[in-house]
Write a protein that holds these residues in place. Structure first.
Motif, mmCIF file in Angstrom:
data_model
loop_
_atom_site.group_PDB
_atom_site.id
_atom_site.type_symbol
_atom_site.label_atom_id
_atom_site.label_comp_id
_atom_site.label_asym_id
_atom_site.label_seq_id
_atom_site.Cartn_x
_atom_site.Cartn_y
_atom_site.Cartn_z
ATOM 1 N N LEU A 3 0.833 -1.212 0.000
ATOM 2 C CA LEU A 3 0.000 0.000 0.000
ATOM 3 C C LEU A 3 0.866 1.259 0.000
ATOM 4 O O LEU A 3 0.579 2.224 -0.722
ATOM 5 C CB LEU A 3 -0.944 -0.011 1.198
ATOM 6 C CG LEU A 3 -2.075 -1.045 1.103
ATOM 7 C CD1 LEU A 3 -2.750 -1.245 2.446
ATOM 8 C CD2 LEU A 3 -3.099 -0.616 0.038
ATOM 9 N N THR A 53 2.375 1.605 -3.433
ATOM 10 C CA THR A 53 1.369 2.062 -4.397
ATOM 11 C C THR A 53 1.125 3.565 -4.265
ATOM 12 O O THR A 53 1.082 4.290 -5.266
ATOM 13 C CB THR A 53 0.042 1.299 -4.187
ATOM 14 O OG1 THR A 53 0.286 -0.099 -4.361
ATOM 15 C CG2 THR A 53 -1.017 1.754 -5.176
ATOM 16 N N ALA A 85 2.036 6.372 -7.173
ATOM 17 C CA ALA A 85 1.014 7.251 -7.749
ATOM 18 C C ALA A 85 1.372 8.726 -7.527
ATOM 19 O O ALA A 85 1.140 9.564 -8.396
ATOM 20 C CB ALA A 85 -0.354 6.930 -7.150
ATOM 21 N N PHE A 95 -5.222 5.432 -8.568
ATOM 22 C CA PHE A 95 -4.593 4.441 -7.694
ATOM 23 C C PHE A 95 -4.150 5.064 -6.370
ATOM 24 O O PHE A 95 -4.111 4.392 -5.346
ATOM 25 C CB PHE A 95 -3.426 3.771 -8.419
ATOM 26 C CG PHE A 95 -3.877 2.882 -9.540
ATOM 27 C CD1 PHE A 95 -4.380 1.614 -9.272
ATOM 28 C CD2 PHE A 95 -3.855 3.313 -10.860
ATOM 29 C CE1 PHE A 95 -4.823 0.789 -10.293
ATOM 30 C CE2 PHE A 95 -4.298 2.506 -11.896
ATOM 31 C CZ PHE A 95 -4.790 1.237 -11.611
ATOM 32 N N HIS A 96 -3.841 6.351 -6.402
ATOM 33 C CA HIS A 96 -3.482 7.019 -5.154
ATOM 34 C C HIS A 96 -4.670 7.066 -4.201
ATOM 35 O O HIS A 96 -4.526 6.834 -2.995
ATOM 36 C CB HIS A 96 -2.976 8.444 -5.432
ATOM 37 C CG HIS A 96 -2.278 9.038 -4.245
ATOM 38 N ND1 HIS A 96 -2.920 9.798 -3.299
ATOM 39 C CD2 HIS A 96 -1.003 8.928 -3.828
ATOM 40 C CE1 HIS A 96 -2.055 10.145 -2.358
ATOM 41 N NE2 HIS A 96 -0.883 9.634 -2.656
ATOM 42 N N ALA A 113 -5.104 3.587 -2.438
ATOM 43 C CA ALA A 113 -4.031 3.269 -1.481
ATOM 44 C C ALA A 113 -4.103 4.202 -0.276
ATOM 45 O O ALA A 113 -3.967 3.772 0.873
ATOM 46 C CB ALA A 113 -2.666 3.382 -2.174
ATOM 47 N N GLU A 114 -4.334 5.470 -0.540
ATOM 48 C CA GLU A 114 -4.394 6.462 0.531
ATOM 49 C C GLU A 114 -5.559 6.161 1.485
ATOM 50 O O GLU A 114 -5.446 6.350 2.705
ATOM 51 C CB GLU A 114 -4.553 7.861 -0.087
ATOM 52 C CG GLU A 114 -4.409 9.011 0.866
ATOM 53 C CD GLU A 114 -3.094 8.987 1.631
ATOM 54 O OE1 GLU A 114 -2.058 8.681 1.010
ATOM 55 O OE2 GLU A 114 -3.111 9.243 2.854
#
Lengths: 300, 300
Positions: free
Chosen positions: A143, A146, A150, B125-126, B129-130
């Motif tokens: 995570l 990723t 990004a 994608f951020h 994951a965030e």
């Protein structure tokens, strides 16, 4: 082992992994698969994935985290490759050749080149998530990797640097502006490579921060060295014509600061980068430091 | 509450979230940020994010998973928006207008449009994951959602469908080929929307599979309905000219199968989709089923 031999060994591992990076069972149109693999397997030094694996080894003290770090190593090469395909497009730099081969859009057409880039970028994220789902990489590391990828490849990272480069064309007049472009367009993926390797190897927060600072300086120095080689490089060693920046009126570090000051800046950044790394409490920082020295002295 | 009112409420929630989707503190070149937000906030029905939130609610029986599902809802809209920007490029469909507004490259230029698309895709994608790193979404769900998005939007999903569409231009002669294009170019993101909402709400593996099968049929029906509206639609209701597929010689479902058979196929797919969903043991499938009915009867 020499640094060159070490880098060649890691690059070989990456090369083999890239061959199977697109699952054989996936129903991908043959021409799209071909366009993706054409650019992905077009050679190149694999600097970024090598840095991922080398950072993991520096943290762990041995190669025991290579398996966990490999998906991020491939991911950064996919992202780097997509960025080259899109940068070469007629609407961007309009380049016909890269590494002596026709660029992606020259072979597959513009539409397919755009899609091949899009697909490579998208697949980078699959590699990392899949590594966690299959137990190869911890969920926490996946995570964080990723989110880093990004951020560092996106609007505030590599794409932001590329946008600033395009927006500033001919209008960049200060080293400050050029530093922004170099930091994001080039250094951010180097920073990603180092921190991703660190995360895969279970580095502490302090070590991750040190790897990021190392990467920022290394990445900036790497790009300034690249600018310099376009002026002073040997065309036979480089395998491409020099003077292309001047011909395309590209604003570079030597153009703004002069060659002598560029050389000094590369040395200063490299020295600082190495110091930070030595103080980060890594188990075996020597080969990573050797790579920094090698990259700064390279003639191609 | 009517289905329309329910969809409007969810779309409103998404709209507000999209306003702040790019962190204010991020150092993004102003023109790039503008290009990204121009297309992201250009209207549209927000069908995909609404499906994410509706699927989460169907699984949970109430809106308690909306907070966890929202990042995936925004992510799918970012991916959908990037795909429209790239599809509109001169090298692809070469469209000057979308939803009555000049397309991204007409306003910001081709280079910036390519980069805005790249940045939107990356940022999707951020968000996911965030969401996990900040505790809004479980790590397991975030990783599964990330892998799904990369697979369904990438080379074997949406981009694969778009590549097949380009490769097959004028050459598509069978419903089987057209089904491949529609399934990947359109249905895959619908499948993602439904399963992502399900995963965020903690659905079982069986429920995820049922949501995916529902999405496959709904997505295919949605695209066939879209093809039909280009033939029989009311230009004032649609807000765009009809007959564009015929003018651009695009092979569509009505073109290959006829209008009557297209209508039958939409009904058959919708019926099957609804049956699968009813048997999936969801706590409150009714509004999701209502959305399926609404989308299949829509006249714009």
């Amino acid at each position: 082992m020499t640094v060159e031999a070490y880098m060649a060994r890691l690059a070989g591992m990456v090369e083999r992994e890239l061959d199977g990076v697109l699952p054989a069972g996936w129903d991908v149109p043959a021409r799209l698969r071909e366009a993706m693999m054409y650019s992905l397997k077009a050679g190149g030094k694999r600097v970024r994935p090598v840095l991922v694996l080398a950072a993991a080894e520096a943290v762990r003290g041995d190669g025991s985290a290579s398996e966990a770090a490999m998906p991020a190593a491939c991911a950064v090469e996919l992202v780097h490759t997509y960025s080259l395909i899109h940068d070469d497009l007629p609407a961007m730099d309009n380049d016909d050749f890269r590494r002596g081969k026709p660029t992606n859009h020259r072979v597959f057409g513009e539409a397919m080149a755009i899609l091949a880039g899009d697909a490579l970028l998208t697949h980078a994220f699959h590699l990392i998530a899949e590594a966690a789902l299959s137990g190869r990489l911890s969920a926490d590391a996946a995570l964080a990797i990723t989110a880093d990828l990004a951020r560092l490849a996106g609007a505030s990272g590599m794409v932001g640097g590329q946008a600033a480069d395009i927006l500033g064309e001919q209008g960049v007049t200060t080293l400050e502006e050029l530093r922004y472009i170099h930091l994001h367009k080039t250094a951010d993926l180097i920073v990603f490579s180092l921190t991703a390797g660190g995360r895969a190897a279970g580095a502490s927060a302090g070590q991750i921060e040190a790897l990021a600072e190392f990467g920022r300086r290394l990445g900036l120095a790497f790009q300034i060295r690249d600018d310099m080689l376009d002026v002073i490089g040997d065309e036979r060693r480089l395998g491409k014509k020099t003077g292309s920046d001047e011909r395309s009126r590209k604003v570079t570090w030597p153009y703004l600061a002069g060659l002598e000051a560029s050389r000094d800046e590369v040395e200063r950044l490299t020295r600082e980068a190495k110091e930070m790394l030595r103080e980060a409490g890594l188990r075996k920082p020597d080969l990573l430091i050797g790579i920094a020295d090698y990259l700064m002295r390279r003639d191609r």
